[in-house]
Write a protein that holds these residues in place. Structure first.
Motif, mmCIF file in Angstrom:
data_model
loop_
_atom_site.group_PDB
_atom_site.id
_atom_site.type_symbol
_atom_site.label_atom_id
_atom_site.label_comp_id
_atom_site.label_asym_id
_atom_site.label_seq_id
_atom_site.Cartn_x
_atom_site.Cartn_y
_atom_site.Cartn_z
ATOM 1 N N ASP A 137 0.851 -1.181 0.000
ATOM 2 C CA ASP A 137 0.000 0.000 0.000
ATOM 3 C C ASP A 137 0.892 1.237 0.000
ATOM 4 O O ASP A 137 2.071 1.167 0.402
ATOM 5 C CB ASP A 137 -0.929 0.017 1.217
ATOM 6 N N VAL A 138 0.351 2.351 -0.443
ATOM 7 C CA VAL A 138 1.066 3.628 -0.449
ATOM 8 C C VAL A 138 0.282 4.615 0.399
ATOM 9 O O VAL A 138 -0.928 4.789 0.215
ATOM 10 C CB VAL A 138 1.228 4.169 -1.880
ATOM 11 N N ASP A 139 0.961 5.248 1.350
ATOM 12 C CA ASP A 139 0.330 6.270 2.183
ATOM 13 C C ASP A 139 1.416 7.146 2.782
ATOM 14 O O ASP A 139 2.471 6.641 3.210
ATOM 15 C CB ASP A 139 -0.496 5.626 3.308
ATOM 16 N N TYR A 177 5.106 6.850 1.681
ATOM 17 C CA TYR A 177 5.788 5.587 1.908
ATOM 18 C C TYR A 177 5.124 4.461 1.117
ATOM 19 O O TYR A 177 3.897 4.462 0.921
ATOM 20 C CB TYR A 177 5.736 5.183 3.385
ATOM 21 N N LEU A 178 5.933 3.486 0.703
ATOM 22 C CA LEU A 178 5.426 2.207 0.247
ATOM 23 C C LEU A 178 5.459 1.254 1.428
ATOM 24 O O LEU A 178 6.515 1.008 2.014
ATOM 25 C CB LEU A 178 6.294 1.657 -0.895
ATOM 26 N N TRP A 179 4.284 0.734 1.784
ATOM 27 C CA TRP A 179 4.165 -0.216 2.883
ATOM 28 C C TRP A 179 4.187 -1.635 2.325
ATOM 29 O O TRP A 179 3.583 -1.918 1.290
ATOM 30 C CB TRP A 179 2.870 0.019 3.653
ATOM 31 N N ARG A 217 7.925 -0.042 5.975
ATOM 32 C CA ARG A 217 7.637 0.989 4.982
ATOM 33 C C ARG A 217 8.948 1.557 4.451
ATOM 34 O O ARG A 217 9.972 1.579 5.154
ATOM 35 C CB ARG A 217 6.794 2.103 5.598
ATOM 36 N N ALA A 266 13.383 4.434 5.914
ATOM 37 C CA ALA A 266 12.832 3.083 5.874
ATOM 38 C C ALA A 266 12.831 2.522 7.292
ATOM 39 O O ALA A 266 13.771 2.733 8.059
ATOM 40 C CB ALA A 266 13.671 2.198 4.951
ATOM 41 N N CYS A 274 10.908 -0.812 9.927
ATOM 42 C CA CYS A 274 10.066 -2.006 10.004
ATOM 43 C C CYS A 274 9.934 -2.445 11.452
ATOM 44 O O CYS A 274 10.682 -2.001 12.331
ATOM 45 C CB CYS A 274 10.648 -3.148 9.165
ATOM 46 N N VAL A 303 -3.376 1.226 4.730
ATOM 47 C CA VAL A 303 -2.794 2.156 5.706
ATOM 48 C C VAL A 303 -3.427 3.523 5.563
ATOM 49 O O VAL A 303 -3.613 4.039 4.457
ATOM 50 C CB VAL A 303 -1.267 2.258 5.506
ATOM 51 N N VAL A 333 -2.709 0.878 10.610
ATOM 52 C CA VAL A 333 -2.350 -0.172 9.668
ATOM 53 C C VAL A 333 -3.337 -1.327 9.828
ATOM 54 O O VAL A 333 -3.450 -1.918 10.910
ATOM 55 C CB VAL A 333 -0.911 -0.673 9.914
#
Length: 397
Positions: free
Chosen positions: A92-94, A97-99, A139, A166, A168, A208, A213
């Protein structure tokens, strides 16, 4: 909304590089696509056998190409190393960020096709494997390199004072933070030792909004009720995300039970303030596949039971016999600017595969936007979605 089978508006060609041009792949990505999301002109996908994500860019005529692969092992210290698969099942993108989320699941070996030795077949079925790389939830910052085109970066300076990095959840060779949190859960804990596709614990979707999340579980399904796990995350220190403690739930996660007619969750995507849910079989079998919409997800209590009456059954989706299993979905812009829901498939049928050995067809379905009006573009729809939601305490159903 009507409950008939959805009709494919058009097929969308996705063209990838050869495996030796990608870096983190030893086979063509197209055969096992497991998740999708979009940002600007980019389509992000993943193959559940790899340890990276694939970026495609929209081309004239509505296809996607200009493939570039990004190895997550170049950004994160993966416990099994960058060469072992992560079983990425949600993107997902939010918030820039790319999750990315891995399945967090166990796997069981299965008899080989045509295997006639009962002892060998039974021996394979006793082999259950743990994969530490699958315990990833994190992310990666997106950096715009051209109009609507994004790369991934380990860190970028956002506004001169804020660094986006980045990050996690903590993970190691024995598993990750999320699995440890859920290990003692009264509903989930006993399924953590059950393999995927056997109603064992298996994440197959992420959505997200701000620090919220939502993780969709293919399994377990409890007496026909599917489950969402919700976290509120914060960056505890550089590179490390941590779930906050939720006051009403009394723990660092919340559970949402949804009546999806016995199906598990295969993908999630926000549609305005509502959550679009791709539902399919928990076990390793064909169909049915349905699209549900949960209008009140951002106003839900920390723990929620969502009855069938509080969900909208949007439509059924076509699927094949042994092929064409809907596995991921995201919003894209059609060549005419209308918003479409793109669906990608695991075990694709032969007629989706192009002779070049690299390209595959996904399906695009027409979709009016309830927030921006009929014919709204995907960009307009995304801009109408708030970055976070309030908790009003409204119960569902």
């Amino acid at each position: 909304m009507a409950h008939q089978m959805a009709k494919v508006k058009r097929r969308v060609r996705l063209s990838f590089l050869e495996p030796d041009e990608i870096g983190h792949a030893d086979e063509a990505p197209r055969g096992d696509l497991s998740a999708a999301t979009s940002s600007g002109r980019c389509l992000w996908t993943s193959n559940d056998e790899f340890s990276g994500v694939e970026r495609l860019v929209a081309a004239d005529g509505g296809a996607f190409g200009r493939h570039q692969g990004f190895s997550l092992g170049d950004i994160f210290d993966l416990p099994e190393g960058p060469g072992e698969e992560m079983d990425i099942e949600g993107l997902d993108v939010d918030g820039g960020y790319l999750w990315v989320v891995g399945s967090h699941s166990l796997t069981r070996e299965k008899p080989k096709p045509g295997e006639h030795d009962p002892e060998a077949a039974l021996e394979r079925l006793t082999d259950i494997d743990f994969h530490a790389n699958r315990h990833f939830l994190g992310r990666v910052p997106l950096v715009e390199t051209a109009a609507g085109v994004f790369d991934l970066a380990a860190e970028i300076e956002a506004d001169g004072t804020t660094m986006r990095r980045a990050a996690c959840l903590k993970m190691g060779k024995k598993g990750g933070k999320l699995a440890r949190l859920l290990g003692d859960d009264e509903h989930i804990g006993r399924f953590m030792s059950v393999p995927a596709k056997e109603n064992g614990f298996d994440i197959e979707g992420i959505a997200v909004k701000g620090d919220r999340v939502f993780l969709g579980l293919r399994g377990p399904v409890l007496r026909g009720w599917a489950m969402l796990i919700e976290l509120e995350v914060k960056e505890a220190k550089p590179g490390r995300l941590k779930p906050r403690k939720l006051a009403a739930a009394g723990r660092r996660y919340a559970k949402h039970l949804l009546d999806l007619g016995g199906l598990g969750i295969r993908e999630l995507e926000f549609d305005g303030d509502a959550l679009l849910i791709l539902a399919g079989p928990t076990m390793d079998l064909d169909g049915p596949v349905a699209l549900y919409r949960w209008p009140g997800c951002l106003e839900a209590l920390e723990q929620t039971v969502v009855s069938r009456g509080s969900l909208e059954l949007v439509s059924l989706l076509p699927y094949g016999c042994g092929t064409d299993h809907p596995e991921g979905m995201c919003w894209i812009d059609a060549p005419d600017g209308a918003r479409e829901l793109l669906v990608i498939y695991d075990s694709p049928a032969d007629d989706r595969l192009h002779d070049d050995g690299r390209s595959i067809d996904a399906d695009a379905f027409g979709w009016p936007d309830p927030a921006a009006g009929p014919g709204a573009t995907a960009a307009e729809a995304r801009s109408s979605r708030p970055s976070t939601g309030s908790r009003s305490g409204r119960t569902q159903g």
